[in-house]
Scaffold this motif. Sequence first.
Motif, PDB file in Angstrom:
ATOM      1  N   LYS A  36      -5.821 -11.073  -3.252  1.00 49.54           N
ATOM      2  CA  LYS A  36      -6.828 -10.168  -2.709  1.00 49.54           C
ATOM      3  C   LYS A  36      -6.457  -8.697  -2.842  1.00 49.54           C
ATOM      4  O   LYS A  36      -7.212  -7.818  -2.419  1.00 49.54           O
ATOM      5  CB  LYS A  36      -7.070 -10.504  -1.243  1.00 49.54           C
ATOM      6  CG  LYS A  36      -7.780 -11.833  -1.027  1.00 49.54           C
ATOM      7  CD  LYS A  36      -8.043 -11.983   0.451  1.00 49.54           C
ATOM      8  CE  LYS A  36      -8.446 -13.381   0.845  1.00 49.54           C
ATOM      9  NZ  LYS A  36      -8.308 -13.550   2.301  1.00 49.54           N
TER      10      LYS A  36
ATOM     11  N   LYS B  72      -5.777  -5.168  -4.689  1.00 44.87           N
ATOM     12  CA  LYS B  72      -6.380  -4.503  -5.834  1.00 44.87           C
ATOM     13  C   LYS B  72      -5.899  -3.051  -5.880  1.00 44.87           C
ATOM     14  O   LYS B  72      -6.134  -2.293  -4.953  1.00 44.87           O
ATOM     15  CB  LYS B  72      -7.898  -4.530  -5.644  1.00 44.87           C
ATOM     16  CG  LYS B  72      -8.688  -4.454  -6.911  1.00 44.87           C
ATOM     17  CD  LYS B  72     -10.161  -4.478  -6.550  1.00 44.87           C
ATOM     18  CE  LYS B  72     -10.950  -5.416  -7.447  1.00 44.87           C
ATOM     19  NZ  LYS B  72     -12.365  -5.442  -7.080  1.00 44.87           N
ATOM     20  N   PHE B  73      -5.181  -2.698  -6.955  1.00 42.18           N
ATOM     21  CA  PHE B  73      -4.720  -1.324  -7.125  1.00 42.18           C
ATOM     22  C   PHE B  73      -5.546  -0.623  -8.186  1.00 42.18           C
ATOM     23  O   PHE B  73      -5.815  -1.208  -9.240  1.00 42.18           O
ATOM     24  CB  PHE B  73      -3.259  -1.299  -7.584  1.00 42.18           C
ATOM     25  CG  PHE B  73      -2.272  -1.567  -6.500  1.00 42.18           C
ATOM     26  CD1 PHE B  73      -1.734  -0.528  -5.754  1.00 42.18           C
ATOM     27  CD2 PHE B  73      -1.857  -2.867  -6.215  1.00 42.18           C
ATOM     28  CE1 PHE B  73      -0.817  -0.768  -4.752  1.00 42.18           C
ATOM     29  CE2 PHE B  73      -0.942  -3.112  -5.213  1.00 42.18           C
ATOM     30  CZ  PHE B  73      -0.427  -2.070  -4.475  1.00 42.18           C
ATOM     31  N   ASN B  74      -5.898   0.644  -7.915  1.00 38.16           N
ATOM     32  CA  ASN B  74      -6.559   1.468  -8.927  1.00 38.16           C
ATOM     33  C   ASN B  74      -5.658   2.632  -9.286  1.00 38.16           C
ATOM     34  O   ASN B  74      -5.301   3.430  -8.410  1.00 38.16           O
ATOM     35  CB  ASN B  74      -7.870   2.052  -8.370  1.00 38.16           C
ATOM     36  CG  ASN B  74      -8.871   0.958  -8.090  1.00 38.16           C
ATOM     37  OD1 ASN B  74      -9.503   0.437  -8.992  1.00 38.16           O
ATOM     38  ND2 ASN B  74      -8.989   0.585  -6.816  1.00 38.16           N
ATOM     39  N   ILE B  75      -5.244   2.731 -10.515  1.00 38.06           N
ATOM     40  CA  ILE B  75      -4.486   3.904 -10.951  1.00 38.06           C
ATOM     41  C   ILE B  75      -5.074   4.378 -12.281  1.00 38.06           C
ATOM     42  O   ILE B  75      -5.869   3.667 -12.897  1.00 38.06           O
ATOM     43  CB  ILE B  75      -2.978   3.624 -11.110  1.00 38.06           C
ATOM     44  CG1 ILE B  75      -2.713   2.439 -12.051  1.00 38.06           C
ATOM     45  CG2 ILE B  75      -2.326   3.351  -9.757  1.00 38.06           C
ATOM     46  CD1 ILE B  75      -1.241   2.213 -12.352  1.00 38.06           C
TER      47      ILE B  75
ATOM     48  N   GLY C 184      -3.239   6.958  -6.745  1.00 34.76           N
ATOM     49  CA  GLY C 184      -4.268   5.967  -7.009  1.00 34.76           C
ATOM     50  C   GLY C 184      -4.773   5.409  -5.691  1.00 34.76           C
ATOM     51  O   GLY C 184      -4.570   6.011  -4.638  1.00 34.76           O
ATOM     52  N   SER C 185      -5.426   4.265  -5.748  1.00 35.11           N
ATOM     53  CA  SER C 185      -5.906   3.677  -4.506  1.00 35.11           C
ATOM     54  C   SER C 185      -5.607   2.194  -4.509  1.00 35.11           C
ATOM     55  O   SER C 185      -5.323   1.597  -5.554  1.00 35.11           O
ATOM     56  CB  SER C 185      -7.407   3.906  -4.356  1.00 35.11           C
ATOM     57  OG  SER C 185      -8.085   3.158  -5.357  1.00 35.11           O
ATOM     58  N   MET C 186      -5.640   1.605  -3.320  1.00 33.36           N
ATOM     59  CA  MET C 186      -5.370   0.182  -3.195  1.00 33.36           C
ATOM     60  C   MET C 186      -6.244  -0.351  -2.084  1.00 33.36           C
ATOM     61  O   MET C 186      -6.482   0.348  -1.097  1.00 33.36           O
ATOM     62  CB  MET C 186      -3.888   0.013  -2.836  1.00 33.36           C
ATOM     63  CG  MET C 186      -3.410  -1.424  -2.784  1.00 33.36           C
ATOM     64  SD  MET C 186      -3.457  -2.046  -1.100  1.00 33.36           S
ATOM     65  CE  MET C 186      -2.526  -3.542  -1.284  1.00 33.36           C
ATOM     66  N   ASN C 187      -6.778  -1.534  -2.249  1.00 32.66           N
ATOM     67  CA  ASN C 187      -7.444  -2.166  -1.120  1.00 32.66           C
ATOM     68  C   ASN C 187      -7.212  -3.669  -1.149  1.00 32.66           C
ATOM     69  O   ASN C 187      -6.932  -4.254  -2.204  1.00 32.66           O
ATOM     70  CB  ASN C 187      -8.938  -1.847  -1.095  1.00 32.66           C
ATOM     71  CG  ASN C 187      -9.665  -2.472  -2.250  1.00 32.66           C
ATOM     72  OD1 ASN C 187      -9.422  -2.097  -3.386  1.00 32.66           O
ATOM     73  ND2 ASN C 187     -10.517  -3.450  -1.976  1.00 32.66           N
ATOM     74  N   GLU C 188      -7.255  -4.256   0.020  1.00 29.20           N
ATOM     75  CA  GLU C 188      -6.970  -5.683   0.155  1.00 29.20           C
ATOM     76  C   GLU C 188      -7.634  -6.205   1.416  1.00 29.20           C
ATOM     77  O   GLU C 188      -7.697  -5.507   2.423  1.00 29.20           O
ATOM     78  CB  GLU C 188      -5.438  -5.882   0.208  1.00 29.20           C
ATOM     79  CG  GLU C 188      -5.023  -7.338   0.233  1.00 29.20           C
ATOM     80  CD  GLU C 188      -3.539  -7.554  -0.093  1.00 29.20           C
ATOM     81  OE1 GLU C 188      -2.839  -6.598  -0.481  1.00 29.20           O
ATOM     82  OE2 GLU C 188      -3.082  -8.695   0.065  1.00 29.20           O
TER      83      GLU C 188
ATOM     84  N   ALA D 216       0.826  -1.209   0.000  1.00 28.87           N
ATOM     85  CA  ALA D 216       0.000   0.000   0.000  1.00 28.87           C
ATOM     86  C   ALA D 216       0.862   1.260   0.000  1.00 28.87           C
ATOM     87  O   ALA D 216       0.514   2.268  -0.630  1.00 28.87           O
ATOM     88  CB  ALA D 216      -0.922  -0.002   1.218  1.00 28.87           C
TER      89      ALA D 216
END
Lengths: 370, 370
Positions: free
Chosen positions: B102, B104-107, A300-304, A270
Amino acid sequence: MKLICSKSNLLRGVNIVSKAVPTRTTMAILECILIDASTNEIKLMANDMELGIETRVEGEIAERGVIALDAKIFSEIVRKLPDSDVMIETDASFKTVISCEKAKFNIVGKSGDDFSYLPYIEKNDAIVISQFTLKEVIRQTIFSIADNDNNKLMTGELFEIIENELKVVSLDGHRISIRNIELKNNYENKKVVVPGKTLQEISKIVPGGVDDDVLIYLTDNHIVFEFDTTTVVSRLIEGEYFRIDQMLSSAYETKVIVNKKELLDCIDRATLLVKEGDKKPIIMNITDGSMELKINSFIGSMNEDIDIEKEGKDILIGFNPKFFIDALRVIDEENVSLYMVNPKAPCFIKDDEGKFIYLILPVNFNNAAN
Amino acid sequence: MKLICSKSNLLRGVNIVSKAVPTRTTMAILECILIDASTNEIKLMANDMELGIETRVEGEIAERGVIALDAKIFSEIVRKLPDSDVMIETDASFKTVISCEKAKFNIVGKSGDDFSYLPYIEKNDAIVISQFTLKEVIRQTIFSIADNDNNKLMTGELFEIIENELKVVSLDGHRISIRNIELKNNYENKKVVVPGKTLQEISKIVPGGVDDDVLIYLTDNHIVFEFDTTTVVSRLIEGEYFRIDQMLSSAYETKVIVNKKELLDCIDRATLLVKEGDKKPIIMNITDGSMELKINSFIGSMNEDIDIEKEGKDILIGFNPKFFIDALRVIDEENVSLYMVNPKAPCFIKDDEGKFIYLILPVNFNNAAN
């Protein structure tokens, strides 16, 4: 002065004492390593007036004497000599010849008279600890000292002796690291604050054997570490250390058990979205059986999601990811327990045996934006 | 676009094409890696307009498309993903989701429309050379290109094909490095000057197997390297390279055969007395059976004798020690032969088979002071 010793012994000694040579100083003599062969031992010494190191080197003294040599030049010469016997010879005008096989260096040294020898310390009861344990306890706490001098006490670590226990504490205003070590003997209770720099250098020069000991002596102004043929003397930081006991409550509303590596890897991933100086928190959304980690930045964003075991209330809480990474990196356990009260109260990472406590303050975050 | 490939394949590809991403540029699109899945192959690409690299990555294309992603962010994300299958999905507004297990990156990416694809090169006869040999020949010559742009040609290396021979030459005005490689086939004679930067990057990304080949194509303006699933296209440096043949005389007055490691270690030791920018020469006093090396600087002096075999006249000659160190480091032979004429003429280090020649100009020195 005239002495002969093996390159490898000399190099080992030079590497050890070099740690006490200041990188910047206006006093040229402090940039020197002192070779003291005035008695029947060869001793190398360096001293930046805060930290002094002395180590004995095996060798033969053909003519007694003392010389101070520029640490940088001397250590580079020693490093590049062939792996053979080295002879160091000086004359009355401090001209120094360092020869090894067919190579011969001529440099000019300084009189040892101006050199600041290590202060004489009255040695009391020695605290005995294994080299391995000392190195470990430094590694496990040193990251949370303050990196600036605004509060001198925060640049050091508390070493507190309570009977047969050594408690080591560091804090920087945002987090606290505590390690408790069981000692083999009982000692008089004592509290000192050791400069962080001293501990960093010590952990570089202590070889770290499990079966080799370090003897620690404490006085009101100094701490002395003795191991192998080396003695390290450091000034202490003056002042009353922070009272941390009142911050350590054992009440909690949420307890989480999580695989350490999974949590560490996830936070590490992250943080690549966070640029230096850009204080984006990592948000943990803790519910039954699952912790969702989220980070949002300009990039950007990240989630897990991570599987967890949870007791108590759900909680949504944000942290500086670096603080979590620092603490998780030095914990050896496979699973760690996190204890939380609410999104504004500190989170504790601790074990059941009381060997370690890492306290991390949460950060505010704009929930709507996340 | 939607594609799936393994993290390890993706990472390998990203590491390769990243070498063509400029560190500084005003054109944001050049800071991107292009993922081109518009056909039935996944290709990664980067191009700084001098050097372009394209590599094919194994994987599955679920939906064709093209996207340009910031190279730094994208490669950091890929590096930190778990070792598993990675899915990359983009939408019409270039929003990109990179997911793996699991995480997940958003760019946000950029349209591939602005990206500069690699120029189309008409491929003629391929010069075949083993990956190992190409890497070696670069390592053995790259150190003597000029480190500034005053003369553009000196920042590159001559690649000259003469029938079944590849001659690689670099020079910086003080020294010349020449390596001759025997090729398996005969080719049309051709001379090009390849930018040093291209060769440095090539040698980082070519795996270097002895049994794996690189195909090299030359045109008037470009050089193309093809190996494994990768294509590298680089502009050439324009202009007529220096005529070096007239500098390479085979007459000599003194020939010295010396153990390479001994000479290298000795010069290396001597240089520690020379600070950056302080141009102190190393003096070689060559007599029958012995070479005395001496260096004198503000720090001190050093001298050492080395056993040699000598033919011809005695000579006292001085050199920039760095030039000798650079050349000796890349020579694999146990013993080297030095050929000298007089203290003002170049010294040649060369072998009997004509595989390499290193020419080093001597420097003037004040003999009285040494």
